[in-house]
Design an enzyme around this catalytic site. Structure first.
Site, PDB file in Angstrom:
ATOM      1  N   HIS A 356      26.117  26.012   0.513  1.00 36.89           N
ATOM      2  CA  HIS A 356      25.120  26.965   1.030  1.00 36.89           C
ATOM      3  C   HIS A 356      24.879  28.126   0.058  1.00 36.89           C
ATOM      4  CE1 HIS A 356      25.649  24.626   4.534  1.00 36.89           C
ATOM      5  NE2 HIS A 356      26.603  25.317   5.119  1.00 36.89           N
ATOM      6  N   TRP A 592      21.220  54.139   8.321  1.00 36.56           N
ATOM      7  CA  TRP A 592      19.945  53.485   8.636  1.00 36.56           C
ATOM      8  C   TRP A 592      19.502  53.870  10.039  1.00 36.56           C
ATOM      9  CZ3 TRP A 592      19.228  48.700  11.758  1.00 36.56           C
ATOM     10  CH2 TRP A 592      17.891  48.283  11.763  1.00 36.56           C
TER      11      TRP A 592
HETATM   12  N1  LIG Z   1      16.135  46.184   8.659  1.00 41.52           N
HETATM   13  C1  LIG Z   1      17.391  46.317   8.917  1.00 41.52           C
HETATM   14  O1  LIG Z   1      17.930  45.643   9.781  1.00 41.52           O
HETATM   15  C2  LIG Z   1      18.187  47.292   8.144  1.00 41.52           C
HETATM   16  C3  LIG Z   1      19.496  47.442   8.453  1.00 41.52           C
HETATM   17  N2  LIG Z   1      20.249  48.317   7.794  1.00 41.52           N
HETATM   18  C4  LIG Z   1      21.647  48.431   8.224  1.00 41.52           C
HETATM   19  O2  LIG Z   1      22.192  49.637   7.788  1.00 41.52           O
HETATM   20  C5  LIG Z   1      23.578  49.483   7.510  1.00 41.52           C
HETATM   21  C6  LIG Z   1      23.909  49.954   6.119  1.00 41.52           C
HETATM   22  O3  LIG Z   1      23.217  49.145   5.184  1.00 41.52           O
HETATM   23  P1  LIG Z   1      23.793  48.774   3.766  1.00 41.52           P
HETATM   24  O4  LIG Z   1      24.233  50.011   3.035  1.00 41.52           O
HETATM   25  O5  LIG Z   1      22.814  47.933   3.092  1.00 41.52           O
HETATM   26  O6  LIG Z   1      25.005  47.825   4.132  1.00 41.52           O
HETATM   27  P2  LIG Z   1      26.570  48.093   4.375  1.00 41.52           P
HETATM   28  O7  LIG Z   1      26.891  49.532   4.393  1.00 41.52           O
HETATM   29  O8  LIG Z   1      26.976  47.264   5.524  1.00 41.52           O
HETATM   30  O9  LIG Z   1      27.192  47.436   3.102  1.00 41.52           O
HETATM   31  C7  LIG Z   1      26.853  47.803   1.812  1.00 41.52           C
HETATM   32  C8  LIG Z   1      27.799  47.161   0.844  1.00 41.52           C
HETATM   33  O10 LIG Z   1      29.050  47.827   0.884  1.00 41.52           O
HETATM   34  C9  LIG Z   1      30.094  46.907   1.096  1.00 41.52           C
HETATM   35  N3  LIG Z   1      31.110  47.536   1.915  1.00 41.52           N
HETATM   36  C10 LIG Z   1      31.034  47.876   3.216  1.00 41.52           C
HETATM   37  N4  LIG Z   1      32.182  48.445   3.595  1.00 41.52           N
HETATM   38  C11 LIG Z   1      32.979  48.468   2.506  1.00 41.52           C
HETATM   39  C12 LIG Z   1      34.295  48.942   2.256  1.00 41.52           C
HETATM   40  N5  LIG Z   1      35.017  49.484   3.222  1.00 41.52           N
HETATM   41  N6  LIG Z   1      34.788  48.807   1.037  1.00 41.52           N
HETATM   42  C13 LIG Z   1      34.058  48.252   0.045  1.00 41.52           C
HETATM   43  N7  LIG Z   1      32.826  47.775   0.216  1.00 41.52           N
HETATM   44  C14 LIG Z   1      32.295  47.892   1.433  1.00 41.52           C
HETATM   45  C15 LIG Z   1      29.422  45.736   1.816  1.00 41.52           C
HETATM   46  O11 LIG Z   1      30.228  44.588   1.646  1.00 41.52           O
HETATM   47  P3  LIG Z   1      30.112  43.336   2.662  1.00 41.52           P
HETATM   48  O12 LIG Z   1      28.887  42.632   2.272  1.00 41.52           O
HETATM   49  O13 LIG Z   1      31.324  42.570   2.407  1.00 41.52           O
HETATM   50  O14 LIG Z   1      30.031  43.892   4.052  1.00 41.52           O
HETATM   51  C16 LIG Z   1      28.100  45.703   1.104  1.00 41.52           C
HETATM   52  O15 LIG Z   1      28.201  45.050  -0.125  1.00 41.52           O
HETATM   53  C17 LIG Z   1      23.906  48.023   7.681  1.00 41.52           C
HETATM   54  O16 LIG Z   1      24.445  47.825   8.959  1.00 41.52           O
HETATM   55  C18 LIG Z   1      22.547  47.371   7.595  1.00 41.52           C
HETATM   56  O17 LIG Z   1      22.462  46.154   8.276  1.00 41.52           O
HETATM   57  C19 LIG Z   1      19.765  49.036   6.764  1.00 41.52           C
HETATM   58  C20 LIG Z   1      18.450  48.926   6.404  1.00 41.52           C
HETATM   59  C21 LIG Z   1      17.532  48.058   7.084  1.00 41.52           C
HETATM   60  O1  LIG Z   2      27.914  24.506   7.374  1.00 41.65           O
HETATM   61  C1  LIG Z   2      28.510  25.329   8.045  1.00 41.65           C
HETATM   62  O2  LIG Z   2      27.826  26.391   8.528  1.00 41.65           O
HETATM   63  C2  LIG Z   2      28.305  27.103   9.649  1.00 41.65           C
HETATM   64  C3  LIG Z   2      27.509  28.403   9.669  1.00 41.65           C
HETATM   65  O3  LIG Z   2      26.144  28.131   9.821  1.00 41.65           O
HETATM   66  P1  LIG Z   2      25.149  29.295  10.237  1.00 41.65           P
HETATM   67  O4  LIG Z   2      23.814  28.680  10.136  1.00 41.65           O
HETATM   68  O5  LIG Z   2      25.529  29.692  11.618  1.00 41.65           O
HETATM   69  O6  LIG Z   2      25.355  30.404   9.271  1.00 41.65           O
HETATM   70  C4  LIG Z   2      29.781  27.375   9.547  1.00 41.65           C
HETATM   71  O7  LIG Z   2      30.239  27.956  10.752  1.00 41.65           O
HETATM   72  C5  LIG Z   2      30.519  26.074   9.319  1.00 41.65           C
HETATM   73  O8  LIG Z   2      31.886  26.337   9.077  1.00 41.65           O
HETATM   74  C6  LIG Z   2      29.968  25.330   8.126  1.00 41.65           C
HETATM   75  O9  LIG Z   2      30.513  24.015   8.088  1.00 41.65           O
END
Ligand SMILES: NC(=O)C1=CN([C@@H]2O[C@H](COP(=O)(O)OP(=O)(O)OC[C@H]3O[C@@H](n4cnc5c(N)ncnc54)[C@H](OP(=O)(O)O)[C@@H]3O)[C@@H](O)[C@H]2O)C=CC1
Ligand SMILES: O=C1O[C@H](COP(=O)(O)O)[C@@H](O)[C@H](O)[C@H]1O
Length: 597
Positions: A356, A592
């Site tokens: 994927h 956000w």
């Molecule tokens: N249209 C929409 O729905 C929108 C939603 N939002 C929401 O606003 C929130 C903030 O957005 P955004 O800043 O982009 O996303 P996040 O703050 O969730 O994450 C930003 C990045 O920081 C990483 N991260 C988060 N926590 C940690 C940590 N404790 N230590 C190290 N790395 C970390 C995340 O990793 P990982 O990927 O592993 O989590 C990701 O790569 C999110 O919930 C997002 O969904 C924002 C804009 C538009």
């Molecule tokens: O192929 C797989 O995908 C699912 C997750 O699919 P999603 O469309 O819900 O993101 C995952 O749970 C499963 O382990 C894997 O075999």
């Protein structure tokens, strides 16, 4: 409010407008509520052999209303049908079908003045179909017929024969969770035939049942279409395929076909995958084999090519000069849940990353294909995979959640990762030096799948805004599909200071009436159309395994061990440290605030 009033005024104008007004004199519009049969009859009488095959019938008959447009340009008749309240996919499909039937007519229609009502109508259907029409309609007929190989396969013969979809592995987890819901949603007709996979009698019986079904539908010999969906463990693919080849092939000389859909895992490593491919390759041609990867059926994954290649904005930005890192992330907030036995044999790299996430990477990183012809797209995907350099083990963090081994089907000394962060590097002109970070984990603190493109710092930053965070473009595949660009803006008010904000395209808000189809529904329809664009080609699969096999071997040999993490956590802290090491800068203090209407 003003926008709403304007919409209301427009609706009122539309209500008052006499039917057909403002269309060219040679174009008439008719409104037909729930009119599948009428539409087919009229379309037939107009352009002869229009085949609105079985696939269309449920779609048209469930539509709330249909308008169709008939016209004559240079003595050639054409018909365009607009179905209200139908998913975008069907609209596209229908457009293609009409294009196939009367491509000259359709092109004539598109050559009308751009102010013409019809063009506006078609453009309004969806941006995707708009892009499709613009890209494809002016291409040569030969390219079109290659792209939609049903036509190519069948010559001048229409696909009208009975369609049977046979799911092998009907009692399994995948069939229950994904295949049946998709099929039921599409066709609402399911019959069950039970038999054993290794018995000749079972397959002879299956063939008899399908043939009887085809006869009952008055399908002409040679026209029937059989789609075998293998929701089975790969170990039984070869024997089952042999049985299908021997006992269940239909006569297909008049436009019929037999196609095989195979689910992952396609092997466990390079060798087993190649063995499997060779065995299936001896029985079926590549064009009969559909290796499904359901991530390729997700709305925002399908949007990637449009986003990248239909928007001038991204063309100059999408490269090593501007982008600092790209993350492709899959997180699940539940564990293996009854699939421990399967999972322990495969692990998160084979379950999610090798297929994927790598497929998503291809679409993010590949060069522009020559056209939308499936082979052109798959050629570019293969090229980008071939440019991935061997994984450095110091750029890998593996994890296993505590309690994973409590599952009775998991071995007590299992070394299987349920979490992995892997950095890939693509050695080409566009991407040298940009880390592609693939992260996947089970039993984490959230469920999401997203692509996060982080841009480089602004050179000579007079606002010192980099302390606010870098620009990030996020494509959230699920849940709640969205694309947002994190930007630095002036904080509203008297003060000259900066804050992080976003340009936000949340699908739920922007496309409130759109019904986003399930990935499996789209892909099953693609198999019926004979469109292999969203399926994995044999050479693509081979390179994907070449990338991961050395790492998988080292894990199996115990040279790399997973770090334990708590269920419901972010996974091992070492994964975030690796991200920082390869240059990812986390934004702090960004909040956000969802838009409201
Ligand atoms: N249209 C929409 O729905 C929108 C939603 N939002 C929401 O606003 C929130 C903030 O957005 P955004 O800043 O982009 O996303 P996040 O703050 O969730 O994450 C930003 C990045 O920081 C990483 N991260 C988060 N926590 C940690 C940590 N404790 N230590 C190290 N790395 C970390 C995340 O990793 P990982 O990927 O592993 O989590 C990701 O790569 C999110 O919930 C997002 O969904 C924002 C804009 C538009
Ligand atoms: O192929 C797989 O995908 C699912 C997750 O699919 P999603 O469309 O819900 O993101 C995952 O749970 C499963 O382990 C894997 O075999």
């Amino acid at each position: 409010m003003e926008r709403e009033r304007e919409r209301e005024r427009e609706r009122e104008r539309e209500r008052r407008r006499p039917k057909g007004e403002s269309l060219p004199a040679s174009i008439k519009r008719r409104e037909v509520p729930n009119a599948s049969v009428a539409i087919i009859k009229i379309a037939r009488s107009l352009i002869g052999t229009v085949s609105l095959s079985a696939l269309f019938l449920p779609v048209i008959s469930t539509a709330n209303s249909c308008s169709f447009f008939v016209g004559e340009v240079d003595g050639r008749k054409w018909v365009a049908i607009k179905i209200l309240l139908v998913e975008r996919f069907f609209l596209d499909y229908r457009c293609n079908q009409i294009a196939l039937q009367r491509s000259s007519g359709l092109r004539a229609m598109l050559f009308l003045s751009t102010k013409d009502k019809i063009i506006i109508l078609w453009s309004a259907m969806s941006t995707v179909s708009d892009a499709f029409l613009r890209n494809d309609s002016f291409r040569s007929n030969s390219l079109r017929s290659e792209s939609f190989s049903e036509e190519k396969d069948t010559g001048t013969v229409q696909e009208v024969g009975c369609l049977s979809i046979i799911v092998l592995g009907a009692s399994g987890d995948l069939a229950k969770k994904k295949t049946f819901p998709a099929l039921f949603h599409l066709f609402k007709q399911i019959q069950y035939v039970s038999g054993s996979y290794d018995s000749e009698g079972g397959f002879q019986l299956l063939n008899k049942q399908i043939s009887e079904h085809e006869l009952s539908k008055r399908s002409e010999p040679g026209t029937s279409r059989r789609l075998f969906y293998l929701a089975l463990p790969p170990s039984v693919y070869p024997p089952v395929c042999k049985m299908i080849r021997r006992y269940c092939m239909n006569q297909s000389d008049l436009g019929g076909w037999t196609r095989i859909v195979v689910e992952k895992p396609f092997g466990k490593d390079l060798k087993t995958a190649e063995d499997l491919s060779s065995q299936l390759g001896e029985l079926f041609d590549e064009k009969e084999l559909y290796r499904i990867d359901h991530y390729l059926g997700k709305e925002l994954v399908q949007n990637l090519l449009v986003l990248r290649f239909a928007n001038r904005l991204f063309l100059p930005l999408w490269n090593r000069d501007n982008i600092d890192s790209i993350q492709i992330v899959f997180r699940e907030d539940f564990g293996t849940e009854g699939r421990g036995g399967y999972f322990d044999e495969y692990g998160i790299i084979r379950d999610i990353i090798q297929n994927h996430l790598l497929q998503v990477l291809c679409l993010v990183a590949m060069e522009k294909p020559v056209s939308l012809y499936p082979e052109h797209i798959r050629d570019e995907k293969v090229k980008v995979l071939q440019s991935v350099i061997p994984i450095k083990f110091e750029e890998v963090v593996l994890g296993q959640y505590e309690g994973y081994k409590d599952d009775a089907t998991v071995s007590d000394n299992s070394n299987t990762p349920t979490f992995a962060t892997i950095v890939l590097h693509i050695y080409n002109e566009r991407w040298e030096g940009v880390p592609f970070i693939l992260k996947a984990g089970k039993a984490l603190n959230s469920r999401k799948a997203e692509i996060r493109i982080q841009f480089k710092d602004v050179p000579g930053d007079i606002f010192e805004s980099k302390r606010q965070g870098r620009n990030e473009f996020v494509i959230r595949l699920q849940p709640s599909e969205a694309m947002y660009m994190k930007l630095t803006v002036k904080k509203p008010g008297l003060e000259m200071s900066t804050i992080q904000s976003e340009l936000d395209l949340s699908y739920g808000l922007r496309y409130q009436d759109a019904n986003i189809p399930e990935a499996y529904e789209r892909l099953i329809l693609d198999t019926i159309r004979g469109d292999q664009q969203h399926f994995v080609r044999r050479d693509e699969l081979r390179v994907a395994w070449e990338i991961f096999t050395p790492l998988l071997n080292s894990i199996e040999e115990g040279k790399l061990k997973p770090i334990m993490y708590k269920p419901g956590s972010r996974g091992p802290a070492e994964a975030d440290e690796l991200l920082a090491k390869v240059g990812y800068v986390q934004t702090h203090g960004y909040i956000w605030i969802p838009a409201t209407l």
